[in-house]
Design an enzyme around this catalytic site. Structure first.
Site, PDB file in Angstrom:
ATOM      1  N   HIS A 101       0.891  -1.166   0.000  1.00  0.00           N
ATOM      2  CA  HIS A 101       0.000   0.000   0.000  1.00  0.00           C
ATOM      3  C   HIS A 101       0.931   1.218   0.000  1.00  0.00           C
ATOM      4  O   HIS A 101       2.038   1.148   0.562  1.00  0.00           O
ATOM      5  CB  HIS A 101      -0.825   0.122   1.269  1.00  0.00           C
ATOM      6  CG  HIS A 101      -1.636  -1.071   1.641  1.00  0.00           C
ATOM      7  ND1 HIS A 101      -1.109  -2.167   2.270  1.00  0.00           N
ATOM      8  CD2 HIS A 101      -2.957  -1.309   1.516  1.00  0.00           C
ATOM      9  CE1 HIS A 101      -2.079  -3.047   2.515  1.00  0.00           C
ATOM     10  NE2 HIS A 101      -3.209  -2.559   2.055  1.00  0.00           N
ATOM     11  N   ASP A 104       2.502   1.903   3.317  1.00  0.00           N
ATOM     12  CA  ASP A 104       3.527   0.976   3.830  1.00  0.00           C
ATOM     13  C   ASP A 104       4.917   1.501   3.497  1.00  0.00           C
ATOM     14  O   ASP A 104       5.897   1.124   4.124  1.00  0.00           O
ATOM     15  CB  ASP A 104       3.424  -0.416   3.181  1.00  0.00           C
ATOM     16  CG  ASP A 104       2.045  -1.027   3.339  1.00  0.00           C
ATOM     17  OD1 ASP A 104       1.387  -0.739   4.343  1.00  0.00           O
ATOM     18  OD2 ASP A 104       1.648  -1.788   2.428  1.00  0.00           O
TER      19      ASP A 104
END
Ligand code: XUL
Ligand code: CO
Length: 439
Positions: A101, A104
């Site tokens: 993502h 992240d």
């Protein structure tokens, strides 16, 4: 670049009689299985979020694992260090794909311009590493759940301003996916759902989620994204009623909104079981609808009943999963993303490697056993025979839709009471499965 996992050697296949805990017992990357290598069949990917970000924090206590990798968490230096850790980790395990993502990768900023600047910087670093190692992105996605602005979802938010922010994140997510050679872009519903019908316009929310997806397709295709878009079904957690409840619900949504040319499904084991299905059920439903795409490989715990995201060890399950994957023709753009995390008490670097060794070995065994089940042929033959009545006569007419209720009723009258259908042979088939697995 200073090595991070200094104590961990390259993980090699040492065979099923080996006792070295830091070796593969079954995952033999280049072993040929029905014309393809194990590596090509399984297309293993590492999830950035669990492996590099999750430190074991839960509702009752702080993290147990140190994932600072020698830098201060929450800084760009840490974001870069995670890239080093990721590539060293994957290289040591022979993993060639990963998923992430946006959040992240970098510390979150409130301002989208600042966010994107950070993402550009870190993705440059990833690209450099990718060129060095050949490791590529499987799929990218945007985290549209964590920030308080997404309290009511992203595409399903009651706020158009929040919808704009989500759109900006998806746009950037697609750009990063293209930049890093990704063959997929995933929408996991996250908070796309509701808790209380009394305050919710369900139709508007569903229409808006589809609108966001349609805009993502238009933009993605315009910047050269040729891969698959995925919906990842999940029935609950975080919201009570998730719109992408299971594979069948998500398939209906894709068809209802005319997204079938671009969308497939990313089926996660633990999500399927939370929906009250088996993992293989949701894979089959995806496949028969033409939406078999990718897999989030993990395992839940029926005694706990939430999304525990464990590394899979249940070889019955991995076998039945790989049976569906092989029957669906194997992965093309998709793969096995280990959306799995170590248990809170397994907090060492060694544990991170052991998690993947367990998961990859379990799926390697699953692949071998699924291939053996298909080669054995008894299950396929049984199913074929079970429905043989539809191959000819009135059965074939029912399938071809060349009969009518009137004709069928006339046949029923002539027949009197029909004889019972043939035995379902459940115990016999389960026994074949045991024999193939352990025989
Ligand atoms: C959440 C989950 C996500 C998706 C990607 O349950 O599985 O991590 O895989 O957003
Ligand atoms: Co997932």
């Amino acid at each position: 670049m200073a090595e991070i996992f200094k104590e961990i050697p390259e993980i090699k296949y040492e065979g099923s009689v080996g006792t070295n805990p830091l070796s593969f017992k079954y995952y033999d990357a280049n072993k040929l299985v029905s014309g393809k290598t194990m590596k090509e069949h399984l297309r293993v990917a590492m999830a950035w979020w669990h492996n590099l970000c999750a430190d074991g924090k839960d509702m009752f206590g702080e993290g147990t694992a140190n994932k600072s990798f020698g830098a201060e968490p929450g800084t760009m230096a840490h974001a870069h260090r995670k890239v080093d850790a990721a590539f060293e980790f994957m290289s040591k395990l022979g993993i060639e794909l990963y998923c992430f993502h946006d959040l992240d990768l970098v510390p979150e900023a409130d301002d989208i311009k600042e966010m994107n600047k950070r993402l550009d910087e870190v993705s440059d670093h990833i690209l450099e590493k990718s060129k060095e190692t050949g490791i590529k992105l499987l799929w990218g996605t945007a985290n549209l759940t964590r920030n308080p602005r997404y309290m009511n979802g992203a595409g399903s938010s009651n706020s158009p301003e929040v919808f704009c922010f989500a759109a900006a994140q998806v746009k950037k997510g697609l750009e990063l996916t293209v930049k890093l050679g990704g063959t997929g872009y995933t929408f996991w519903g996250g908070r796309e759902g509701y808790d209380l019908l009394l305050n919710t316009n369900v139709k508007l929310e569903l229409d808006n989620i589809a609108a966001l997806m349609r805009m993502a397709v238009d933009y993605g295709r315009s910047i050269g994204f040729n891969g698959d878009f995925y919906i990842e079904p999940k029935p609950k957690e975080p919201t009570k009623h998730q719109y992408d409840f299971d594979a069948a619900t998500a398939a209906g949504f894709i068809k209802e909104y005319g997204l079938e040319k671009d969308f497939k499904l990313n089926i996660e084991a633990n999500h399927a079981t939370l929906a009250g299905h088996t993992f293989q059920h949701d894979l089959r439903i995806a496949a028969i609808n033409g939406f078999f795409g990718s897999v989030d490989a993990n395992q839940g715990d029926s005694l706990l009943g939430w999304d525990t995201d464990e590394f899979p060890f249940n070889v019955y399950e991995t076998t039945l999963c790989m049976y569906e994957v092989l029957k669906a023709g194997g992965f093309t753009n998709g793969g096995l993303n280990f959306d799995a995390k170590n248990r809170r008490a397994s907090y060492t670097y060694e544990d991170m490697f052991k998690g993947f060794i367990l998961g990859m070995d379990s799926f390697a065994l699953g692949l071998l056993k699924a291939d053996a089940l298909i080669a054995d042929g008894r299950i396929d033959d049984f199913v074929k025979e079970r429905y043989a009545g539809y191959d000819s006569g009135i059965g074939a007419n029912i399938r071809n839709r060349t009969t009518s209720l009137t004709e069928l009723a006339e046949i029923a009258e002539k027949l009197g009471a029909p004889k019972l259908p043939s035995s379902g042979n459940q115990e016999g088939l389960e026994s074949i499965m045991n024999q193939v697995l352990f025989g």
